[in-house]
Write a protein that holds these residues in place. Structure first.
Motif, short mmCIF file in Angstrom:
data_model
loop_
_atom_site.label_atom_id
_atom_site.label_comp_id
_atom_site.label_asym_id
_atom_site.label_seq_id
_atom_site.Cartn_x
_atom_site.Cartn_y
_atom_site.Cartn_z
N ILE A 181 0.71 -1.17 0.03
CA ILE A 181 0.00 -0.15 0.18
C ILE A 181 0.79 1.16 -0.05
CG2 ILE A 181 -1.98 -1.20 1.38
CD1 ILE A 181 -1.36 0.41 3.51
N LYS A 370 -0.99 8.59 4.56
CA LYS A 370 -2.35 9.03 5.37
C LYS A 370 -3.45 8.91 4.53
CE LYS A 370 -1.73 11.59 9.78
NZ LYS A 370 -2.13 12.73 10.44
N THR A 372 -3.53 7.37 1.51
CA THR A 372 -3.70 6.04 1.14
C THR A 372 -4.49 5.26 2.11
OG1 THR A 372 -1.58 6.10 -0.04
CG2 THR A 372 -2.55 3.98 0.49
N LEU A 373 -4.13 5.40 3.37
CA LEU A 373 -5.04 4.53 4.16
C LEU A 373 -6.34 4.90 4.39
CD1 LEU A 373 -3.97 2.30 6.16
CD2 LEU A 373 -1.76 3.69 5.42
N ALA A 376 -8.09 3.43 1.43
CA ALA A 376 -8.17 1.94 1.61
C ALA A 376 -8.96 1.59 2.66
CB ALA A 376 -6.88 1.49 1.76
N TYR A 377 -9.11 2.44 3.58
CA TYR A 377 -10.21 2.14 4.78
C TYR A 377 -11.48 2.32 4.31
CZ TYR A 377 -13.48 3.17 8.86
OH TYR A 377 -14.55 3.22 9.59
N ALA A 379 -12.64 2.00 1.05
CA ALA A 379 -12.85 0.81 0.16
C ALA A 379 -12.77 -0.39 0.87
CB ALA A 379 -11.46 0.65 -0.86
N GLY A 380 -12.15 -0.84 2.09
CA GLY A 380 -12.65 -1.83 2.73
C GLY A 380 -13.78 -1.68 3.57
N ARG A 381 -14.26 -0.65 3.73
CA ARG A 381 -15.63 -0.51 4.50
C ARG A 381 -16.91 -0.47 3.62
NH1 ARG A 381 -17.31 3.93 9.33
NH2 ARG A 381 -19.58 3.22 9.42
N TYR A 382 -16.81 0.12 2.54
CA TYR A 382 -18.07 0.40 1.65
C TYR A 382 -17.80 -0.14 0.23
CZ TYR A 382 -19.14 3.95 5.36
OH TYR A 382 -19.25 4.59 6.36
N GLY A 383 -16.49 -0.02 -0.44
CA GLY A 383 -16.42 0.14 -1.66
C GLY A 383 -17.07 1.41 -2.18
N ILE A 692 -14.70 6.51 -0.94
CA ILE A 692 -12.95 6.60 -0.93
C ILE A 692 -12.77 8.37 -1.06
CG2 ILE A 692 -11.22 6.28 -2.49
CD1 ILE A 692 -11.83 3.56 -2.96
N GLN A 695 -14.00 10.13 2.09
CA GLN A 695 -13.08 9.89 3.13
C GLN A 695 -11.72 10.40 2.96
OE1 GLN A 695 -14.03 7.19 5.85
NE2 GLN A 695 -12.51 8.13 6.91
#
Lengths: 849, 849
Positions: A181, A370, A372-373, A376-377, A379-383, A692, A695
């Motif tokens: 990442i 920061k 990127t995270l 990615a958060y 993307a991981g939680r919702y897409g 994304i 966020q």
């Protein structure tokens, strides 16, 4: 990263960074094995082993290593001495750069690593360099930044040593993800072939399926014999020489060699492939050949890593070892010409300062972990999740953060779209409808917008129609300018003097006025008190009267506050824009043809007078100038006025993904309420308010707000010479982050110096992160088709070749020009060092020193 | 995830999942400590400790734990027995679900976990449930999927137990990142306060600065006394009862309690806040109150997690322990009403099948870790980098992958923009210019596009102008339809028969024709051979002749191939579209007013005849129908024809971020070449070809291609009943992934059954992932303003309440309607199980069983 460092890529030298999934997983043993095997297979090449930083706990392992490499030339001496590799080629050297006292800065450490690698490349025609990291991927480096973050700019392809112990599957995957990442290319995973857990079996499938990355396992090394160093060394020697270890290492090296070749051949071919298959935005492609296309390998902070031109494309491809790893025959030294040898030792990549901030998008630096995270958060939680009549946390929090940040009594609604162009179309739809309803026009009434000459709001057709006819759009089939565009006075530092230049042919406004500082120009309330706005007011009134007489109908006033970016980096006199808004708001009689026929809607409960628009809805397109570009959350604060609709994009996501927010007042919003669906604002995008984007935007906006609050731009604000006495005083009183006046990261003295080169420079200005240099256009035409700035652009592009081995390597400036204007735009995290380097380069080239 | 499972959230029950940064970091000790302390502080609440899966290696630790919890009721029995918690409330229970034989599927395991938690919530008014995972975050679960991936759908907030040993800083950060990028909320990091390394000091600052997550450290537990179990238990007991451990645990619990309350209050307030500050796309907001807004907590696979309506908002907020952790006084049992108690035990979230595929974007499922990692890699490597005259790997690889996937002799260029709307504007700019140059018109000539009635290409103004006037756009101020839109015959299964319905008033085309299967309708070449295209050809020619006579000028033919989505989910007879393209291409005489004045440009070296457009440039808007939506890479393959320009978005990024690619032929591209910049296609977006979008799209497109190649849709293709004999035969010959005929994930028999409910259903069709049900519109109007489908939508929205504890919890269907059409759209990863559940629910509701 405060100053540029070029990534580690040479044609001749294969550099690999060795990371560990944990401490004590065998990094040193694997690195030694790879280095020894490389030396065996590529006999006439040098193999170097660098350990840039070492932790105390690892000293023991180091000690053990030094028994396994040869010649270990004066290891203690080397450990403390310079990073120069031995002058004798074809030597397998082992180096460690221990923590120095004082602890080196991250930049210094990176520059040293690069210098070391550059020396290796310069010394040898061909070779390998293995850089072993300390501990796990996130073990802290000397400054406390973890190594995974620290080494990003070097972007050496990596080998990850996995963990063969209990729990090692998890460790290995997580460590891999932490590298991935951050944009590292992990080309190989190595670990011990433990019998108990057989992690390698699971990991082989896992990495193959998910990433196509090969996993290789080697038998477990002999138990350490702490009592008998000699026996220990012999056992290790035996291990390294074993058939199993040798064969696996040979196979891995071959993979790494192939990866190196294919990375180079990809980089070499990209421009050619692009010129065949890419259709570039805003580009006359008959004028852009493959040689003109910039190949970007990666980017970090303010700098791209771009491909340097080169002469030879195949220096290394001939040096592959024989394909059968079981009979490793190093290739015969191909008859390399002197030219090949030279090209092979020249770096492949340089750092390029991204002076257009990637079309004005970059705020918190490229590849900011920061952001990127945050991405990615989400993307991981919702897409992505649909947003019509639905809500999710990031969209809501961002809306609230933006509304609070704007601190406007008017704005209360947030409409999301994909980019500035669509967001301004949304704003226009909002504004026109509100005006049409208010003034009682029917849907077929031709409505126009009121704007400024040279305005630009995007390339979708509705946004284009808001721009005055000109060479941007005159050949576009469906373009139809729908508006009237006023002239305006501009601000420029000319020959060291801050000058407001009046309007050419603008009804008695042709004169120029000089001010002692930019702060004085921007003190609109004092200037208003002195009556300086009166001629502007008269000019605007006369214009509106004329338009009314001509029977034209307007639905909105639409402005880019303070700066017209695409219109040629014009800094508009803020008093003019303020006056324009005030006149429009106080003059409904200029816009209504039947002002009394349609009663004004009764004010909504939430609507105070200040929220109600009058005259015309005022739209501020803050896409370019908003969100700290000019040093403040919103440029409307310079005008001491609030729009009814504002549009925000570009910096909104800190420069990561497209997103736009169009903010509006309740008064505008209420226009669209009715029992009928078709009265709604029928506009939407599939990815409306994609999590994304929201966020990342939330993270960006909050980070910039907190940078302001922490005073992170104080170096520029305090020492840039921009503040007037009053502002200096207020800051000393502790008014940090508030009302910080008019300032720029570009020092005032530098801007004034530039402007004094009057034979080349017509004038210059800087505000926030933007520096605009208006060059004298000898050919005379000016405007977009001018070529005056191209020479300077090319000089900046030539940049700085690497002076010596420890300077971070070659760097240049990638800038864009707008007609006779060259601009250099910093991000919100650009360092004082970078600015100083750029100022020097600019002055040198402009003063012709 | 093959079937829905609702996330673990109740008002009364605080569920926390405990992950470890590594194995052997003290997960069990910390979980025990938290559970014991919770029991002390919340005396009248139950505290439950669940270990869903356990590894052999951890049995020992489990053994040790069981000495520390009380009453450990018949632990061995529980370990092997059901997951039912004890019926007696206020019991601190310890449960382990060992691997069962046969190994449970991931879905079964998740349903069991949820069922267990649901029982806890139902049993007790208030309580805590701690779920301990096994090993590290990425230690594999029973099926081999790692736990970090496995538990995503439960989305329990998490506690991460950090690693206090050497290397533990790195382990802890990497493990945290692996959770974070999967959307987990890690609310607390706990670790031992080791003296040697003091990792907690570094980590406290790190997590505070980067994530605002608190880190808590507890003193190291006593060394294990393996020889003396009794002494071991006593030492542990002593440890758990120590002041240090108790105080830290109390503080952590208070943080967790607060987080639980604030998550609930956020969820409860979001809809209200949204109704105050969000301006929704395409929504008449006077008709949408806060109660109509769907609150989405997260999403995974095909399912959102949405907030269920509830009656009580404060059931737990009164149960906070006293604020001073050093004197923990559990709150007095508040006098909770029966209603409160009931509401507290009802789940907060349900699974909602995303039947609009989030406005048609979803391909590979929400929160797909592969896409997240692809996005994060690109963010880490580049962020965004400017694309004018520059190139980077993801943009180039995506362009090449798309061009190869289209397998078109015409398409060779890729232009990137942000979304389907901007991408079609780009296509229009391309097409009109090409036609204008070819036919020698000047820039002011009014050019139109030729399209189909009900066409929709987006909401930006240029895209809107490509659509026929209608209720979507008639009130929009700048809208001006610029085209002629032809009628077309449609395909529908009516009363079990596949019917092509002719054109109303379409010159002798009013008749309907029946076919024995959809495959026969789509066999356009056989139908052409049988002369079925002749009346279409005549109709098109007559239309073009009429338009020419009326003096109208056209610049492009623009079609949504096969299905008009927003136009009401109309399945167009493919033979008609094919014929239309063929007639336009063979009829330049209908378009040119002076066909011989302007000589055709000499063909470029690369241009074969097949690449040269004739008649009009043909644009396919494949935004909705492309990239496997209809079961194939491109819907143009159904027509056996290739457009000159095609537009791709939505599924392009698998449903993650906005991105659009407009593909064009070299013939179109060459139109814009000249020595003059202003002849270029002057269109661009700041985030053109943003690397995140390109990398994610590359991953998505390749993944869908490889799913096709692996035959992952075979369950639908083979068993759906769609293939005709010939196609079945070809598949049996092994033609996997190629020419897979006409098929859908919705079984043919199901579609035909639906269509037989003739009093409610006018007809239905399914193709690829799309199911469209055209309902009888008794009110008669049909079209967008119809309400016929709303009843069915609401029935689906009521969904399935949870039947028992092990069914994964409540789920429903979130669908959108278009007039009298209700559609249900699957993604490309929807499971056979989900489809079966949906078919059942749909049939029940439509057949009124």
């Amino acid at each position: 990263m405060k100053s540029p460092v070029a990534s580690l890529l040479w044609r001749s030298l294969r550099v690999y960074q060795v990371f560990g999934a944990n401490t004590d997983v065998g990094k040193t043993i694997f690195t030694t094995l790879l280095a020894r095997t490389a030396k065996k297979l590529w006999k006439d090449e040098s193999v170097t082993f660098l350990k840039p930083v070492s932790t105390g706990a690892e000293d023991e392992a180091d000690e053990r290593l030094r028994h396994s490499v040869q010649p270990a030339h004066g290891s203690k001496g080397i450990r403390k001495s310079t990073l120069s590799p031995s002058a004798s080629a074809a030597v397998f050297a082992y180096m460690t750069l221990l923590y120095e006292k004082p602890v080196p800065s991250d930049d210094a450490l990176l520059a040293k690593c690069r210098g070391f690698a550059a020396r290796c490349a310069a010394r040898d025609n061909k070779g390998w360099l293995f850089m072993e990291t300390a501990g796990g991927v996130h073990s802290p480096g000397p400054s406390g930044k973890t190594q995974a973050d620290l080494y990003i700019p070097l972007r050496a392809p990596s080998v990850l040593v996995g963990d063969a112990r209990l729990g090692g599957i998890s460790q290995t995957i997580s460590a891999f993800e932490s590298l991935r990442i951050r944009g590292y290319d992990v080309e190989s995973v190595l670990l011990f072939r433990g019998d108990t857990y057989e992690n390698y079996r699971f990991l082989t499938d896992y990495f193959q399926e998910n990433y196509g990355v090969p996993v290789s396992a080697v038998s477990v090394p002999p138990e350490r014999q702490t009592q008998d160093a000699e026996r220990d060394a012999a056992a290790l020697e035996n291990y390294y020489s074993s058939k199993d270890a040798g064969e696996v290492a040979a196979q891995v090296l071959e993979q790494l060699h192939d990866k190196h070749i294919s990375r180079l051949s990809d980089l070499d071919s990209l421009a050619q492939r692009a010129s065949r298959h890419i259709w570039y935005p805003f580009t006359q492609q008959s004028l852009v050949g493959a040689a003109d296309i910039m190949t970007i390998d990666s980017a970090h902070g303010d700098y791209f890593q771009t491909l340097l031109p080169h002469r030879d494309r195949s220096s290394l491809s001939s040096s592959s070892p024989s394909t059968s790893p079981s009979s490793p025959l190093p290739s015969s030294a191909a008859a390399t010409t002197a030219e090949t040898a030279e090209s092979a030792t020249v770096p492949v990549l340089q750092s390029s300062f991204d002076a257009s901030a990637s079309w004005w998008t970059q705020g918190l630096g490229h590849s900011n972990p920061k952001l990127t995270l945050a991405a990615a958060y989400a993307a991981g939680r919702y897409g992505h999740v649909m947003f019509a009549s639905a809500v999710h946390q990031p969209a809501m929090s961002l809306a609230e953060t933006l509304l609070a940040g704007m601190a406007s009594p008017r704005l209360s609604r947030v409409f999301y779209s994909d980019n500035g162009s669509t967001g301004t179309e949304v704003a226009v739809k909002m504004g026109l409808r509100a005006a049409r309803k208010r003034y009682g026009w029917d849907a077929r009434q031709k409505l126009e917008i009121l704007g400024l000459k040279g305005a630009y709001h995007g390339d979708t057709m509705g946004a284009m129609d808001c721009a005055e006819p000109g060479i941007f759009n005159e050949k576009i089939e469906w373009y139809q300018g729908k508006g009237h565009w006023l002239s305006y006075p501009t601000v420029l530092c000319k020959a060291g003097r801050w000058t407001v230049t009046g309007i050419d042919g603008g009804g008695g406004l042709e004169d120029s006025a000089e001010f002692s500082s930019l702060a004085d120009v921007f003190d609109v309330r004092a200037r208003e008190a002195a009556g300086q706005h009166a001629p502007y007011e008269e000019y605007v009134r006369a214009t509106l009267r004329g338009l009314q007489t001509a029977g034209r109908k307007f639905g909105a006033l639409m402005l880019e506050p303070i700066v017209l970016g695409s219109g040629g980096m014009q800094l508009v006199d803020p008093l003019f824009q303020r006056t324009l808004v005030n006149v429009v708001r106080s003059s409904p009689h200029f816009f209504a043809d039947k002002p009394t026929q349609q009663p004004q809607p009764p004010p909504q409960p939430e609507t105070t007078d200040e929220q109600e628009w009058t005259g015309l809805p005022v739209i501020f397109d803050e896409v370019f100038t908003g969100l700290y570009r000019l040093g403040r959350f919103t440029p409307s604060s310079f005008l001491h006025t609030h729009p009814d609709i504002s549009v925000h994009a570009k910096l909104l996501t800190g420069g990561l993904v497209p997103l736009c927010a169009t903010l509006a007042s309740e008064s505008i919003f209420n226009t669209f309420l009715s029992p009928d669906k078709t009265d709604a604002l029928l506009h939407g995008h599939s990815y409306t308010a994609h999590p994304i984007g929201c966020q990342v935007a939330l993270e960006s906006v909050r980070e910039m707000q907190s940078m302001e609050a922490r005073g992170e731009w104080d170096w520029a604000i305090q020492r840039g010479g921009w503040l007037n006495d009053d502002e200096q005083h207020r800051r000393q009183e502790g008014a940090k982050g508030q009302a910080q006046g008019v300032w720029s990261v570009w020092p005032r003295g530098f801007v004034e110096d530039l402007s004094r080169v009057t034979d080349r420079v017509e004038g210059a200005w800087a505000l926030g992160s933007v520096l605009a240099i208006h060059l004298q256009d000898k050919a005379g035409s000016g405007g977009y088709s001018s070529n005056a700035a191209l020479g300077l652009r090319d000089a900046l592009s030539a940049g700085r070749p690497s002076g010596h081995f420890d300077d971070g390597g070659p760097w240049n400036v990638h800038s864009r020009v707008l007609g006779n204007v060259l601009y250099v735009m910093a991000s919100q995290v650009t360092s004082e060092t970078s600015i100083r380097q750029l100022c020097e380069l600019l002055l040198e080239n402009i003063q012709g020193r």
